[in-house]
Design a protein around this motif. Structure first.
Motif, short mmCIF file in Angstrom:
data_model
loop_
_atom_site.label_atom_id
_atom_site.label_comp_id
_atom_site.label_asym_id
_atom_site.label_seq_id
_atom_site.Cartn_x
_atom_site.Cartn_y
_atom_site.Cartn_z
N SER A 1 0.51 -1.13 0.11
CA SER A 1 -0.13 0.12 -0.26
C SER A 1 1.04 1.19 0.04
CB SER A 1 -1.21 0.44 0.94
OG SER A 1 0.20 0.01 2.30
N TRP A 2 2.19 1.30 1.21
CA TRP A 2 3.05 2.79 0.57
C TRP A 2 3.50 3.11 -0.66
CZ3 TRP A 2 6.50 0.95 5.62
CH2 TRP A 2 5.59 1.43 6.63
N CYS A 3 4.03 1.92 -1.16
CA CYS A 3 4.55 1.74 -2.49
C CYS A 3 3.04 2.36 -3.64
CB CYS A 3 4.88 0.01 -2.63
SG CYS A 3 6.05 -0.50 -2.39
N ARG A 4 2.61 1.45 -3.79
CA ARG A 4 1.58 2.34 -4.63
C ARG A 4 0.25 3.38 -4.01
NH1 ARG A 4 -2.36 -3.48 -4.24
NH2 ARG A 4 -1.15 -3.99 -6.58
N ALA A 5 0.95 4.48 -3.40
CA ALA A 5 0.54 5.77 -2.48
C ALA A 5 1.65 6.72 -3.23
CB ALA A 5 0.20 5.35 -1.16
N ALA A 6 3.11 6.06 -3.33
CA ALA A 6 3.76 7.44 -3.64
C ALA A 6 4.35 6.45 -5.22
CB ALA A 6 4.59 6.97 -2.40
N PRO A 7 3.79 6.16 -5.70
CA PRO A 7 4.61 5.88 -7.41
C PRO A 7 5.99 6.52 -7.87
CG PRO A 7 1.95 6.73 -7.47
CD PRO A 7 2.47 6.90 -6.42
N ASP A 8 5.58 7.90 -7.65
CA ASP A 8 6.49 8.52 -8.03
C ASP A 8 8.36 8.44 -7.39
OD1 ASP A 8 5.39 9.97 -9.93
OD2 ASP A 8 4.34 11.86 -9.02
N VAL A 9 7.83 7.96 -5.45
CA VAL A 9 8.84 7.95 -5.11
C VAL A 9 9.91 6.47 -5.66
CG1 VAL A 9 9.67 7.43 -3.19
CG2 VAL A 9 8.04 8.94 -3.16
N VAL A 10 8.67 5.53 -5.87
CA VAL A 10 9.19 3.60 -6.71
C VAL A 10 10.22 4.29 -7.64
CG1 VAL A 10 8.58 2.49 -7.49
CG2 VAL A 10 7.33 3.27 -4.99
N ARG A 11 9.55 5.34 -8.69
CA ARG A 11 9.74 5.22 -10.11
C ARG A 11 12.11 5.68 -10.17
NH1 ARG A 11 3.96 6.20 -11.96
NH2 ARG A 11 4.84 8.63 -11.16
N ARG A 12 11.84 6.64 -9.58
CA ARG A 12 13.04 7.71 -8.64
C ARG A 12 13.72 6.47 -8.51
NH1 ARG A 12 10.97 11.56 -5.63
NH2 ARG A 12 11.59 11.00 -3.36
N LEU A 13 13.61 5.31 -7.51
CA LEU A 13 15.31 4.88 -7.14
C LEU A 13 15.90 3.48 -7.88
CD1 LEU A 13 12.42 2.64 -4.16
CD2 LEU A 13 14.16 5.37 -4.11
N ARG A 14 16.77 3.63 -7.71
CA ARG A 14 17.81 3.03 -7.54
C ARG A 14 17.63 1.26 -7.39
NH1 ARG A 14 23.48 5.09 -6.96
NH2 ARG A 14 23.80 3.38 -7.31
N ARG A 15 17.43 1.38 -5.88
CA ARG A 15 17.17 -0.08 -5.40
C ARG A 15 16.06 0.01 -4.78
NH1 ARG A 15 20.50 -4.11 -6.41
NH2 ARG A 15 21.53 -5.79 -5.65
N LEU A 16 15.22 -1.23 -4.03
CA LEU A 16 14.12 -1.58 -3.70
C LEU A 16 14.78 -2.78 -2.30
CD1 LEU A 16 11.76 -1.06 -1.87
CD2 LEU A 16 10.28 -1.26 -3.45
N VAL A 17 13.73 -2.55 -2.10
CA VAL A 17 14.60 -3.88 -0.01
C VAL A 17 13.72 -3.91 0.22
CG1 VAL A 17 16.51 -5.17 0.61
CG2 VAL A 17 16.59 -3.69 -0.80
N VAL A 18 12.82 -5.69 0.11
CA VAL A 18 11.97 -5.09 1.34
C VAL A 18 11.72 -6.50 1.69
CG1 VAL A 18 10.38 -4.35 -0.83
CG2 VAL A 18 10.36 -7.05 -0.72
N GLN A 19 11.60 -6.50 3.01
CA GLN A 19 12.16 -8.14 3.67
C GLN A 19 10.50 -7.97 4.95
OE1 GLN A 19 13.96 -8.58 8.09
NE2 GLN A 19 15.27 -9.64 6.32
N PRO A 20 9.07 -8.69 3.90
CA PRO A 20 7.71 -8.24 4.89
C PRO A 20 7.32 -9.49 5.36
CG PRO A 20 7.62 -8.53 2.61
CD PRO A 20 8.88 -9.04 3.26
N ASN A 21 7.07 -9.19 6.88
CA ASN A 21 6.71 -10.87 8.01
C ASN A 21 5.71 -11.70 7.12
OD1 ASN A 21 7.59 -9.16 9.42
ND2 ASN A 21 6.37 -8.52 11.04
N ARG A 22 5.41 -11.37 6.14
CA ARG A 22 3.92 -12.16 5.30
C ARG A 22 3.78 -11.29 3.75
NH1 ARG A 22 2.22 -9.35 9.25
NH2 ARG A 22 0.15 -8.58 9.39
#
Length: 235
Positions: A111-132
């Protein structure tokens, strides 16, 4: 507010699950840890040279007070900035090269990623570790044109933690090319983890298969697709 006693006693150490995240970041100019809690990850990122500067984001004021104590203890107040805000949207006016999202459910991170698409687009790297719900994040990244370039798994405190690193891509994601797994199964298991067959991954898969079988036997039909993914791997 003071940091927990364990931090004061062992300020230069990190839980294995946080070490795993740092290992997937590489070297960047500015790193943001969204949902930073005690700011251990951004503090150690600058200490280890993973990034030149870092940003810790959290919506809870009392948590940020504890994070400031962590930064003071480790002597990195001048290189880590704390921001009060909700999710990736808090970085709308803050240029960063990489973002870490960890410690919460995959749907919250999604939900955070979908709410801020402009932030996601300018990233060089996105690292995730969700609990589920990591499968849902992998599927979203696949549709969003983010390539899954690496995955890792580690045991920490009796649990397994899976981390994924995504980068902007163009065209089909090579991580899923040539996989013997159906695409939806690869989303569940992780294409790199399944290909490498690391010991921790095999133990994790076996545990998940048993858990899904138990849930399915109890009438939890919503887990049938997940069970099929693990069963197909061992089949």
């Amino acid at each position: 507010m003071s940091v927990p006693a364990i931090l004061a006693a062992r300020p230069r150490t990190l839980p294995r699950r946080l070490d795993a995240l740092l290992a997937l970041i590489g070297k960047v100019g500015c790193l943001a840890d969204v949902g930073t809690d005690h700011a251990l990850l951004p503090a150690h990122a600058v200490l280890r040279g993973v990034c030149e500067r870092a940003v810790g984001v959290d919506i809870r004021a009392h948590v940020l007070a504890g994070a400031r104590a962590t930064l003071s203890l480790l002597g990195v107040e001048d290189r880590v900035t704390l921001v009060r805000g909700d999710g990736l949207a808090a970085l709308a006016e803050t240029p960063v090269d990489a973002v870490v999202l960890a410690g919460l459910g995959g749907r919250t991170l999604l939900s955070w990623c979908r709410a801020a698409p402009d932030v996601v687009r300018r990233l060089r790297r996105l690292v995730v570790q969700p609990n589920r719900q990591l499968a849902e994040l992998r599927a979203w990244a696949y549709q969003a044109g983010l390539w899954l370039v690496d995955e890792s798994i580690c045991a920490d405190g009796g649990r397994f933690f899976v981390s994924c690193a995504f980068v902007p891509g163009s065209g089909p994601d090579p991580a899923y090319a040539g996989s013997r797994l159906a695409l939806e199964h690869a989303f569940e298991l992780g294409p790199w983890l399944a290909r490498r067959c690391a010991p921790d991954a095999l133990v994790h898969y076996a545990r998940e298969l048993k858990r899904m079988e138990t849930l399915a036997a109890g009438g939890r039909t919503e887990h049938i697709a997940q069970r099929s993914a693990y069963a197909a791997f061992f089949g």
